[in-house]
Design a protein around this motif. Structure first.
Motif, short mmCIF file in Angstrom:
data_model
loop_
_atom_site.label_atom_id
_atom_site.label_comp_id
_atom_site.label_asym_id
_atom_site.label_seq_id
_atom_site.Cartn_x
_atom_site.Cartn_y
_atom_site.Cartn_z
N GLN A 19 0.97 -1.39 -0.03
CA GLN A 19 0.06 0.10 0.06
C GLN A 19 0.69 1.09 -0.08
O GLN A 19 0.39 2.30 -0.56
CB GLN A 19 -1.04 -0.21 1.17
CG GLN A 19 -1.97 1.24 1.28
CD GLN A 19 -3.03 0.94 0.05
OE1 GLN A 19 -3.33 0.12 -0.27
NE2 GLN A 19 -3.24 1.95 -0.74
N CYS A 48 1.70 2.15 -3.54
CA CYS A 48 0.50 2.57 -4.06
C CYS A 48 0.18 3.91 -3.85
O CYS A 48 0.07 4.92 -4.49
CB CYS A 48 -0.77 1.70 -3.77
SG CYS A 48 -2.47 1.68 -4.47
N ARG A 64 -6.62 5.43 -11.77
CA ARG A 64 -6.99 4.86 -10.66
C ARG A 64 -5.84 3.66 -10.65
O ARG A 64 -5.29 2.99 -11.46
CB ARG A 64 -8.28 3.72 -11.14
CG ARG A 64 -8.70 2.99 -10.01
CD ARG A 64 -9.97 2.17 -10.18
NE ARG A 64 -10.43 1.35 -9.21
CZ ARG A 64 -11.50 0.72 -9.37
NH1 ARG A 64 -12.46 1.07 -10.00
NH2 ARG A 64 -12.06 0.10 -8.08
N GLU A 93 -4.32 0.92 -7.84
CA GLU A 93 -4.51 -0.07 -6.94
C GLU A 93 -3.77 -1.20 -6.92
O GLU A 93 -3.02 -1.41 -7.83
CB GLU A 93 -5.98 -0.66 -6.97
CG GLU A 93 -6.12 -1.11 -8.51
CD GLU A 93 -7.84 -1.08 -8.92
OE1 GLU A 93 -8.63 -1.61 -7.94
OE2 GLU A 93 -8.05 -0.85 -9.89
#
Length: 272
Positions: A226, A229, A242, A244
Motif C-alpha cells: 500500500q 500504491c 485509478r 490499486e
C-alpha cells in the motif's frame, strides 16, 4: 507402454506409475499436483511453492525457481521433474535432465491452456478423473466470465520497479485480464522481433501511458504494498488514474489457482 501425454516441447510421456517421485520447480504446478491427489509422490519443491500451505511445509525445498539447488534435487532421486518455460532457466533444466529420467515442460499462455495442463498431468500421473473435475470447474468459471459484458479498461499491470516492468499482450497474465475486458498497455507482443514478454518502461517516456485507465501493482514477483500504491498516487505523471494493488497469484498462477483467479477478477471488474 505407449506414450499418453505430450508436454509443451512436444515430448511424449508415458504413465508414471505409483512409485513416481516428483520434484516441481513451478509454484502453481506444485499446488495443482496436490489438487490432483499426488501428495505422497511430491518429494521436492521450490521455496516459492507456498500452496497449499498446510501441506507444502512437509516437502523439502530445493532452492528457487531460478536459483535451483541441483545437488539437493539429485539427493531426492526424482523420477519426474516439472518445469516451466518462463519460470525456469534452460541451462539449469538441461543439467537436471542428465539425471532425472522424465522432465515435463509446461507453458500455459492463455487461461484456456489450463484444460490441457490438467489433462497432461492427469494422464502422466493417472489422475484423469481428478483432472476432468478441475477442467469442468474451470470451464464453469470461463463460461461465467463470458456471460458478463464488462466495460473496456486499459490497464498497466506492473510487476517490478527499478526498473519498472510490465507485461506484453501475449503473456498469460494479459490473457487472464482480457477475460474481464481489461486490455494491457503498452500494446506489444513479446514474440515480436526485439520485443520482450516482460518489457521495461519509464513513466517519463511512455506516450501510451495517456491511454491507461487504471494501474495495477502486483503482489508478485515484486511485492508491491500500500505504501508503493500511495506514493504513486502522489505522482503527477499518473494524476487522474485509478491506482490499486492486485493479487498476483490470482492473475499469474495457472493450474487450480486459476479457477479461483477468474472469480477474483470478476469481483474486481464488477467493483466489489
Amino acid at each position: 507402454m505407449q506414450p499418453r501425454a505430450v508436454d509443451a516441447t512436444g515430448v511424449a510421456h508415458e504413465k508414471a506409475g505409483a512409485d513416481a517421485r516428483i520434484v516441481s520447480l513451478v509454484p502453481s504446478v506444485t499446488e495443482l499436483l496436490f489438487a490432483l491427489g499426488l501428495e505422497r509422490q511430491i518429494v521436492g519443491r521450490t521455496g516459492f511453492c507456498v500452496h497449499p500451505r498446510d501441506k507444502v511445509r512437509n516437502v523439502p525445498k530445493v532452492g528457487g525457481t531460478k536459483a535451483v539447488n541441483i545437488h539437493a534435487i539429485r539427493a531426492l532421486q526424482p523420477t519426474h521433474l516439472i518445469v516451466n518455460m518462463d519460470e525456469n532457466e534452460r541451462d539449469t533444466v538441461e543439467q537436471l535432465r542428465a539425471f532425472v529420467p522424465h522432465v515435463v515442460v509446461t507453458h500455459p499462455q492463455t487461461p484456456q491452456d489450463n484444460h490441457s495442463l490438467y489433462a497432461l498431468l492427469g494422464a502422466i500421473f493417472e489422475r484423469e478423473q481428478e483432472a476432468r473435475r478441475l477442467s469442468d470447474a474451470f470451464q464453469a468459471r470461463l463460461d461465467e466470465a463470458a456471460s458478463h459484458a464488462f466495460a473496456a479498461q486499459n490497464v498497466l499491470y506492473v510487476i517490478w520497479r527499478e526498473p519498472w516492468m510490465t507485461v506484453a499482450r501475449d503473456t498469460y497474465i494479459s490473457a487472464m485480464l482480457r477475460l474481464v475486458n481489461w486490455q494491457t498497455l503498452p500494446d506489444v507482443q513479446g514474440g515480436a522481433a526485439g520485443a520482450a514478454r516482460y518489457p521495461t518502461f519509464d513513466f517519463d517516456h511512455a506516450p501510451w501511458l495517456a491511454g491507461v485507465d487504471r494501474i495495477l501493482l502486483s503482489s508478485e514477483p515484486y511485492r508491491f504494498t500500500q505504501a508503493h500504491c500511495d506514493a504513486l498516487k502522489r505522482d503527477a505523471r499518473v494524476a487522474g488514474k485509478r491506482i490499486e494493488l492486485i493479487d498476483g497469484e490470482m492473475v499469474s498462477w495457472y493450474g487450480v489457482r486459476a479457477i479461483e483467479g477468474i472469480a477474483y477478477l470478476l469481483k474486481r471488474a464488477a467493483g466489489e
